[in-house]
Scaffold this motif. Structure first.
Motif, mmCIF file in Angstrom:
data_model
loop_
_atom_site.group_PDB
_atom_site.id
_atom_site.type_symbol
_atom_site.label_atom_id
_atom_site.label_comp_id
_atom_site.label_asym_id
_atom_site.label_seq_id
_atom_site.Cartn_x
_atom_site.Cartn_y
_atom_site.Cartn_z
ATOM 1 N N UNK A 39 -1.446 5.655 11.423
ATOM 2 C CA UNK A 39 0.007 5.533 11.526
ATOM 3 C C UNK A 39 0.613 4.778 10.354
ATOM 4 N N UNK A 40 -0.205 4.094 9.568
ATOM 5 C CA UNK A 40 0.332 3.328 8.430
ATOM 6 C C UNK A 40 1.058 4.242 7.452
ATOM 7 N N UNK A 41 2.134 3.727 6.895
ATOM 8 C CA UNK A 41 2.968 4.520 5.998
ATOM 9 C C UNK A 41 2.196 5.041 4.787
ATOM 10 N N UNK A 42 1.272 4.235 4.274
ATOM 11 C CA UNK A 42 0.547 4.673 3.071
ATOM 12 C C UNK A 42 -0.297 5.905 3.370
ATOM 13 N N UNK A 43 -0.923 5.942 4.527
ATOM 14 C CA UNK A 43 -1.743 7.098 4.907
ATOM 15 C C UNK A 43 -0.850 8.303 5.208
ATOM 16 N N UNK A 44 0.248 8.064 5.904
ATOM 17 C CA UNK A 44 1.176 9.150 6.217
ATOM 18 C C UNK A 44 1.815 9.731 4.952
ATOM 19 N N UNK A 45 2.027 8.885 3.948
ATOM 20 C CA UNK A 45 2.567 9.374 2.679
ATOM 21 C C UNK A 45 1.635 10.406 2.058
ATOM 22 N N UNK A 46 0.343 10.254 2.264
ATOM 23 C CA UNK A 46 -0.634 11.178 1.700
ATOM 24 C C UNK A 46 -0.781 12.444 2.531
ATOM 25 N N UNK A 47 -0.876 12.306 3.844
ATOM 26 C CA UNK A 47 -1.204 13.464 4.684
ATOM 27 C C UNK A 47 0.026 14.185 5.221
ATOM 28 N N UNK A 48 1.198 13.572 5.142
ATOM 29 C CA UNK A 48 2.438 14.217 5.600
ATOM 30 C C UNK A 48 3.524 14.127 4.537
ATOM 31 N N UNK A 49 3.123 14.255 3.284
ATOM 32 C CA UNK A 49 4.087 14.172 2.187
ATOM 33 C C UNK A 49 5.168 15.246 2.351
ATOM 34 N N UNK B 135 0.829 -1.205 0.000
ATOM 35 C CA UNK B 135 0.000 0.000 0.000
ATOM 36 C C UNK B 135 0.866 1.259 0.000
ATOM 37 N N UNK B 136 1.940 1.205 0.750
ATOM 38 C CA UNK B 136 2.855 2.345 0.821
ATOM 39 C C UNK B 136 3.469 2.632 -0.547
ATOM 40 N N UNK B 137 3.890 1.592 -1.239
ATOM 41 C CA UNK B 137 4.462 1.771 -2.577
ATOM 42 C C UNK B 137 3.428 2.387 -3.524
ATOM 43 N N UNK B 138 2.179 1.946 -3.426
ATOM 44 C CA UNK B 138 1.136 2.491 -4.292
ATOM 45 C C UNK B 138 0.944 3.993 -4.058
ATOM 46 N N UNK B 139 0.893 4.412 -2.800
ATOM 47 C CA UNK B 139 0.705 5.846 -2.531
ATOM 48 C C UNK B 139 1.958 6.641 -2.905
ATOM 49 N N UNK B 140 3.116 6.039 -2.768
ATOM 50 C CA UNK B 140 4.339 6.707 -3.218
ATOM 51 C C UNK B 140 4.271 6.999 -4.717
ATOM 52 N N UNK B 141 3.772 6.052 -5.479
ATOM 53 C CA UNK B 141 3.674 6.241 -6.924
ATOM 54 C C UNK B 141 2.688 7.363 -7.258
ATOM 55 N N UNK B 142 1.577 7.412 -6.523
ATOM 56 C CA UNK B 142 0.619 8.495 -6.760
ATOM 57 C C UNK B 142 1.241 9.853 -6.461
ATOM 58 N N UNK B 143 1.885 9.993 -5.323
ATOM 59 C CA UNK B 143 2.427 11.295 -4.934
ATOM 60 C C UNK B 143 3.546 11.728 -5.870
#
Length: 325
Positions: free
Chosen positions: A207-217, A175-183
């Protein structure tokens, strides 16, 4: 300009002059395998009948009356895109909804789709991000302003994603990799914009990395905001009973996940421009809501105990249709 945001239902308010305003209501929904279900052991034409799903979605759609309908778990074929449009949306005298283009460059069996009220919005462009599981799709719309002939309008891009399911560390990493690709894609596109990202995040807590990637990019201009601002560990936590979106069933029957309402998987986030209203679109956080969620569902179904927050026919349709709100 303002944007009202529900979990299932988001209303965007747009304006082309100091006094003119309008609203766009958005609904995000995981359709739970809107496909022929071939090859899925517990999810087949008997347990997940498309004709029945069409009737349930029609009931929900006509109750909500969204202007923008973002969905995931759509069968990755235009056959299913057209079927939903013609059997559940453009029915009973309605003929003005349109769908966006379908992509499946990631090669998944299910995909994302957007339907929209063509009286209010026009599709301007579309984008995709490939991942190891499913595409992430973006649909850029412009508002059909009365001043459109003078070039005065507002753009909003709706991003839809369905992140990898599962509670294991490996699934969380995916999930984290997927959100990284979006950002990375958003930043590569250039200037920040009016963005809404929604879908089935399959996330168990903030606290999950995928959610943090979105809200704390790392680049704050591209960060997303959670309109209800309820961070926490949502999974099986009664403190968040009023925002849980999965599962509508307490017992497994066919496709449906079991366990009752105890996860916040389905989420809508907005970009800084929409959060603060700096580009003529603004979110109204108080309108963010999961349809049928009255706060009394913790580890219970959407219909038991009796759900008085919506008409009984809508509650039953939510129960019959999918394991998500």
């Amino acid at each position: 300009m303002r944007l009202k945001c529900f979990l299932l239902l988001t209303i965007i308010s747009l304006s082309t002059s100091l006094f003119a305003q309008d609203t766009i209501r958005m609904m995000q929904y995981n359709l739970m395998y809107y496909t022929d279900n071939s090859g899925i052991s517990d999810c087949n034409p008997t347990t997940n009948n498309l004709a029945g799903k069409d009737e349930n979605i029609k009931t929900i759609f006509q109750y909500v009356k969204p202007d923008v309908f973002c969905v995931c778990e759509m069968g990755s074929s235009m056959t299913y895109v057209n079927r939903l449009l013609n059997n559940a949306i453009n029915v009973d005298g309605i003929d003005y909804y349109r769908n966006g283009p379908l992509t499946n460059y990631s090669g998944g069996s299910i995909a994302n789709m957007i339907y929209y009220d063509s009286r209010k919005l026009t599709l301007y462009d579309n984008y995709y991000v490939t991942t190891s599981y499913r595409d992430i799709n973006g649909y850029k719309m412009y508002y059909n302003s009365t001043d459109l002939e003078h070039g005065d309008t507002v753009f909003v891009t709706f991003w839809i994603m369905h992140l990898k399911a599962g509670s294991s560390d490996a699934n969380a990493a995916a999930r984290y990799v997927q959100t990284q690709r979006l950002m990375s894609r958003l930043e590569a596109m250039g200037a920040p914009d009016n963005y809404v990202v929604s879908g089935d995040f399959n996330v168990y807590g903030a606290s999950e990395n995928c959610y943090q990637e979105l809200v704390n990019y790392s680049n704050s201009f591209y960060r997303f905001y959670d309109p209800i601002d309820r961070p926490g560990e949502w999974n099986n936590n009664g403190q968040f009973a009023d925002i849980h979106t999965q599962s509508t069933h307490t017992e497994s029957t066919g496709c449906f996940s079991t366990g009752g309402m105890d996860d916040r998987f389905d989420i809508i986030l907005v970009s800084p421009y929409i959060n603060y209203g700096s580009q003529r679109v603004k979110v109204l956080p108080e309108t963010y809501h999961a349809l049928g969620q009255d706060g009394n569902r913790f580890n219970k179904s959407i219909i038991y105990p009796a759900n008085n927050s919506i008409p009984s026919a809508v509650a039953q349709a939510l129960y019959n249709q999918a394991d998500h709100l």
